[in-house]
Write a protein that holds these residues in place. Sequence first.
Motif, PDB file in Angstrom:
ATOM      1  N   ILE A 138      -7.042 -31.886   5.969  1.00 42.60           N
ATOM      2  CA  ILE A 138      -5.972 -32.861   5.792  1.00 42.60           C
ATOM      3  C   ILE A 138      -5.587 -33.023   4.322  1.00 42.60           C
ATOM      4  O   ILE A 138      -4.424 -33.219   3.990  1.00 42.60           O
ATOM      5  N   ILE A 140       2.532 -39.080   8.976  1.00 44.75           N
ATOM      6  CA  ILE A 140       3.045 -38.216   7.907  1.00 44.75           C
ATOM      7  C   ILE A 140       3.127 -36.761   8.381  1.00 44.75           C
ATOM      8  O   ILE A 140       4.169 -36.112   8.261  1.00 44.75           O
ATOM      9  N   PHE A 141       2.041 -36.267   8.960  1.00 47.64           N
ATOM     10  CA  PHE A 141       2.047 -34.857   9.338  1.00 47.64           C
ATOM     11  C   PHE A 141       2.960 -34.596  10.547  1.00 47.64           C
ATOM     12  O   PHE A 141       3.572 -33.542  10.654  1.00 47.64           O
ATOM     13  N   LEU A 152     -12.778 -39.093   5.509  1.00 49.32           N
ATOM     14  CA  LEU A 152     -11.972 -37.877   5.617  1.00 49.32           C
ATOM     15  C   LEU A 152     -12.410 -36.848   4.575  1.00 49.32           C
ATOM     16  O   LEU A 152     -12.459 -35.655   4.856  1.00 49.32           O
ATOM     17  N   PHE A 159      -4.024 -42.456  -0.396  1.00 51.49           N
ATOM     18  CA  PHE A 159      -5.092 -43.161   0.323  1.00 51.49           C
ATOM     19  C   PHE A 159      -6.039 -43.830  -0.666  1.00 51.49           C
ATOM     20  O   PHE A 159      -6.417 -44.971  -0.517  1.00 51.49           O
ATOM     21  N   GLY A 174      -5.594 -45.863   8.539  1.00 54.42           N
ATOM     22  CA  GLY A 174      -5.550 -44.706   7.646  1.00 54.42           C
ATOM     23  C   GLY A 174      -5.245 -43.442   8.430  1.00 54.42           C
ATOM     24  O   GLY A 174      -4.398 -42.627   8.045  1.00 54.42           O
ATOM     25  N   LEU A 175      -5.940 -43.287   9.574  1.00 50.70           N
ATOM     26  CA  LEU A 175      -5.720 -42.083  10.380  1.00 50.70           C
ATOM     27  C   LEU A 175      -4.323 -42.083  10.998  1.00 50.70           C
ATOM     28  O   LEU A 175      -3.667 -41.044  11.065  1.00 50.70           O
ATOM     29  N   VAL A 192      -1.688 -43.380   9.751  1.00 54.53           N
ATOM     30  CA  VAL A 192      -0.737 -43.030   8.686  1.00 54.53           C
ATOM     31  C   VAL A 192      -0.725 -41.521   8.463  1.00 54.53           C
ATOM     32  O   VAL A 192       0.333 -40.894   8.386  1.00 54.53           O
ATOM     33  N   ALA A 193      -1.918 -40.925   8.402  1.00 54.09           N
ATOM     34  CA  ALA A 193      -1.991 -39.474   8.227  1.00 54.09           C
ATOM     35  C   ALA A 193      -1.256 -38.785   9.374  1.00 54.09           C
ATOM     36  O   ALA A 193      -0.506 -37.827   9.179  1.00 54.09           O
ATOM     37  N   PRO A 219     -11.431 -51.180   4.127  1.00 48.41           N
ATOM     38  CA  PRO A 219     -11.490 -50.216   5.231  1.00 48.41           C
ATOM     39  C   PRO A 219     -10.758 -48.913   4.911  1.00 48.41           C
ATOM     40  O   PRO A 219     -11.132 -47.854   5.407  1.00 48.41           O
ATOM     41  N   VAL A 220      -9.725 -49.010   4.070  1.00 52.53           N
ATOM     42  CA  VAL A 220      -8.955 -47.803   3.776  1.00 52.53           C
ATOM     43  C   VAL A 220      -9.761 -46.827   2.914  1.00 52.53           C
ATOM     44  O   VAL A 220      -9.696 -45.611   3.114  1.00 52.53           O
ATOM     45  N   LEU A 228      -6.727 -33.905  13.225  1.00 53.07           N
ATOM     46  CA  LEU A 228      -6.401 -35.306  13.483  1.00 53.07           C
ATOM     47  C   LEU A 228      -6.916 -35.727  14.857  1.00 53.07           C
ATOM     48  O   LEU A 228      -7.474 -36.811  15.025  1.00 53.07           O
ATOM     49  N   ILE A 233     -12.054 -45.017   5.352  1.00 51.46           N
ATOM     50  CA  ILE A 233     -11.516 -43.870   6.085  1.00 51.46           C
ATOM     51  C   ILE A 233     -11.232 -42.717   5.117  1.00 51.46           C
ATOM     52  O   ILE A 233     -11.385 -41.548   5.455  1.00 51.46           O
ATOM     53  N   THR A 234     -10.856 -43.043   3.877  1.00 48.68           N
ATOM     54  CA  THR A 234     -10.564 -41.990   2.901  1.00 48.68           C
ATOM     55  C   THR A 234     -11.821 -41.203   2.569  1.00 48.68           C
ATOM     56  O   THR A 234     -11.809 -39.967   2.576  1.00 48.68           O
ATOM     57  N   LEU A 249      -1.707 -36.638  -0.771  1.00 44.38           N
ATOM     58  CA  LEU A 249      -1.965 -37.677   0.225  1.00 44.38           C
ATOM     59  C   LEU A 249      -3.284 -38.390  -0.084  1.00 44.38           C
ATOM     60  O   LEU A 249      -3.410 -39.601   0.087  1.00 44.38           O
TER      61      LEU A 249
END
Lengths: 532, 336, 220
Positions: free
Chosen positions: A229, C53-54, A218, A244, C46-47, C49-50, A210-211, C156, A214-215, A240
Amino acid sequence: MSGHAEVGNYLTHPKGLRSWLTTVDHKRIGLMYMATSMTFFFVGGIFALLIRLELMTPGLTLMSADTYNKFFTYHGAIMIFMFIIPIIPAALGNFFLPIMIGAKDVAFPRLNLASYYIFIAGAALSVWALMAHGADTGWTFYTPYSIRSNTSVVLITLGVFVMGFSSILTGLNFIVTVHKLRCPGMTFHRMPLFVWAIYATAIIQVLATPVIGITTLLLIMERLLKIGIFDPALGGDAVLFQHFFWFYSHPAVYIMILPGMGIISEVIPVFARKHIFGYKAIAYSSLAIAGISFLVWGHHMFVSGQSDLANMLFSVLTMFVAIPTAIKVFNWTATLYKGSISLKTPMLYALSFLFMFTIGGLTGLFLAALSVDVHLHDTYFVVAHFHYVMMGGTVMGLLAGLHYWWPKMFGKMVHEWSAKISWGLIFIGFNMTFFTQFFLGYLGMPRRYYDYPPEYAGLNMISTIGSWFLLAGFALMAFYFIRSLFLPGKAPANPWGGKTLEWQIASPPTEHNFPEIPTVTGKPYDYGVVKL
Amino acid sequence: MLSLLLFQWRLEQASNFAPVVDRLFDFILWFSIISFLIIVFGMVLFTFKYWRKKIPENRTAYITGHTKLELGVAFFLLVVVMVIFYWGWVDYKAMKNPPHDAFEVNVIGRQWLWQFQYADGKMLTNELIVPKDKAVSLIMTSEDVLHSLYIPDFRIKQDVLPKSYTNLWFVANRAGEFPIFCAEYCGTAHSAMLGKVKVLEQDDFERWQMTGKLPVGKRTMDHGQGTMDQQPDVTVGEKISLADKGRGLFASKGCTACHSVTGAAGVGPAVNKIFGKEVELTDGKKTKVDENYIRQSVNEPQARIVKGYQPIMPTFKGQISEEEMNALIAYIKSLK
Amino acid sequence: MTHGETVIAETKHKVPHHFDSAEQAFESSKLGLWLFLVTEILLFGGLFVAYVIFRGLYPDLFHTASQHLNKILGSINTVVLICSSLSMALAVDRVRQNDPNKAHQYMLVTLFFAACFMIIKYVEYTHKFHEGLLPGGNFTNAALAGDPKAPLFFSLYFMMTGLHGIHVLVGMGLITWVLIRSNRGEFSSSYYTPVELVGLYWHLVDLIWIYLFPLLYLIG
């Protein structure tokens, strides 16, 4: 269940292309995965050969720098996402995991078929990307380059995103199958080690994939909507993305290697006629590796500018991976002790796995040590290490498994001597191609280089010549595998003397695997005489 | 030692770090060779000793494992890898801490060349000239994508990031020329993003700094490529030093209106004697004034404000080039 | 299908041939769905975590930018989603108690709440578009123009609420699907796996919003 006789095996019953394309039989789905992934292996291999040809001599040999950059991206992306991740779990795992635990199918057969088509859809998107403007980012898609590149990055990452779902659903299916569909008497500690390995792999697939989802999402939004981002120009953080990406892609390396280790754990006991040495240690070390795999992603980033504290933690955690891995290698070798060893092709590949994977594993120590990695990072040393683990490990495991289970899958034996010659070519070719790259890396040749200073020329030449041996070996292999299908004669149900459940049924198996659900009473590798 | 026998073309050890890194490299190499030989020896020995033709398949031993042996192997290996880890960490720490008196050079990576900017205003392309036996610190940034500055003969490498600074340092201990590679993939001409370090004897280096002339006639020993006869491609017209250029910018960009350089109170904090010091911020946290902090304060003034000041400074984002930023930082550093 | 299947009384549902019992099939499906929910959490993870961080890097900015979100509409939406979760739980319970008519009503109520949520979200989004509070490079809002990092917050915001919105839409589709099947009389107290699973999924969608709301709207 009702025990009325079934006619024909799963290959011929039911008949027709339509029955294949809509099948929910795990064995047929496994074969469809195998055919697809092996095709991609062939395509990825062609790109590898072209890369080696270009690198045969310094400067322009065959293609422009832009073409070269695209080709190594294709090679990496195809081999990783379309070949090595699905090939063992989704092809061989699909076929054998249910049989080995005495089940008639996986827990969710329709979901299994859906995973296959999702995989095809993702692969089609990626191939479309290659046909459109290609991709020149490397398979790692590092930002901000991947944001600026004017190639089809959106399409190819969308393909990766979609294929990720396929991987998740396959893993989910296997976990539930292992938990809920074991036959009577099949306790966890009686499961074959291949099942343990696939189970550990499935856990990683479910938790890590899943990670990457999302990566890639994004990254796609980064290119389509400029969300910023990962883009330093818009206030984001390029590093970052690496966090990810590697949070998935490091565990993914274990998605690739654990199933190969599982096959080795099957093949060695059978061909040594020995009980596996340290069953529990091998089984639990798979889980240990799966667990640690989530804590070491930062070792890809020792020179990326991440903090010293992070580097220290990732270095020490990475060192821990060595322990379960070494236990496995030690136990496989110890299994040979006081056995009766037959060097049929599957065993040849299993022993080559031990040989090359040990090199791959040990060279990992160089890269885990912080100060040495500063020198070796992003050089050919890493390329060599990775290929020793992935090709010397996973692909050798895969080939061991293919030769081992081919009679079961198709009911045909392959020509033993052709297989041995092909093995010889691959063994020599592989070591020629990649051992030289350790030297290149130590001497400082960075990876992804289209051109290189003349002092690296000799080693590159040897490496390229090695790749031709690999080509010859694999061509011969394709030939004898395909030819075996058309030979008369039928493989016996248990040609190697295996004790696991798949060898107790017909070759090839019938549609529902077992005429009657078996009851297991003993351990999977019960060879040997207690008192000699 | 063994590695010397294995390949004659061992890389040159041209910096203070090279022998250090090689020592650990050799240790791991030895350990690996021995472990590998044990495994392969066992494998080959067992295969021949227990060959199917000699041992019938129904006469094998029933051995299911040996927990103590497994634990022994695990423990031994744990000790070895912890030694490797600690050794690597200690050496690495040294690589991350440049001495305070290091000779500083600003590096800008861009697709696909390296620019080296000296404190006296000299700007060199793809050529870094440094003195022998003196610590040199590189303060690096990128104008576009990721790069990585790699000098194999020095055993050092560091990624170069856009919009922030990373650091690399070394003491070159051999005069000569050594290649610089870009090690992070950066597009079409990634493999052509090459440079070289020229290490000069200290007096030659000082002469070069004064006159811009390199020693003539001396040939370099290694790699057989290039000679020292060629004069470097210095961008001319930059007669003033980096700090002086920064002083001009500090005035022309209007910084002087709010920031004093004498320590006098102003609308914004004074900028003299602050480099390398810790300051307290409005949220109570502390931060060290380094290159990254100054850069951020120019581009995003609201991000980290020194305690006692108002968030009123406008942003200079997009108005200051990388070269100008380096000059401003050099100026602030020079204000003692 | 050549094998004999257990047919459950009262419904037309057949237990798939590779399961021994209906219970085993139900347990398997439930374990499968729980695993799926874990992957969903990691996807959003994931989101998150982003975000962490920000926000850690720019706490003040997040505070200021958050003021531009409509707290009232956000709160209403939170209540709406909690209500929908309740009605979904009741629907599952009614199916389990062999009370299809009540179950249908509760599912329709759930769908109604979900639609309300999406409409309010639409109103919020339109407002943001109008004010130029757009993600990253498209940001044009004048009030926050002084802060070069402000677009990040809205990147975000849109990524998190957008991905969540897609999940709400998928959930609506799934609820409609079980509603149709339930109308055909396919479920009863002995077989209601799809309703149960859709219910669990819907609770997760709700749960994610419960985290998103304070993180985005209620900073400071």
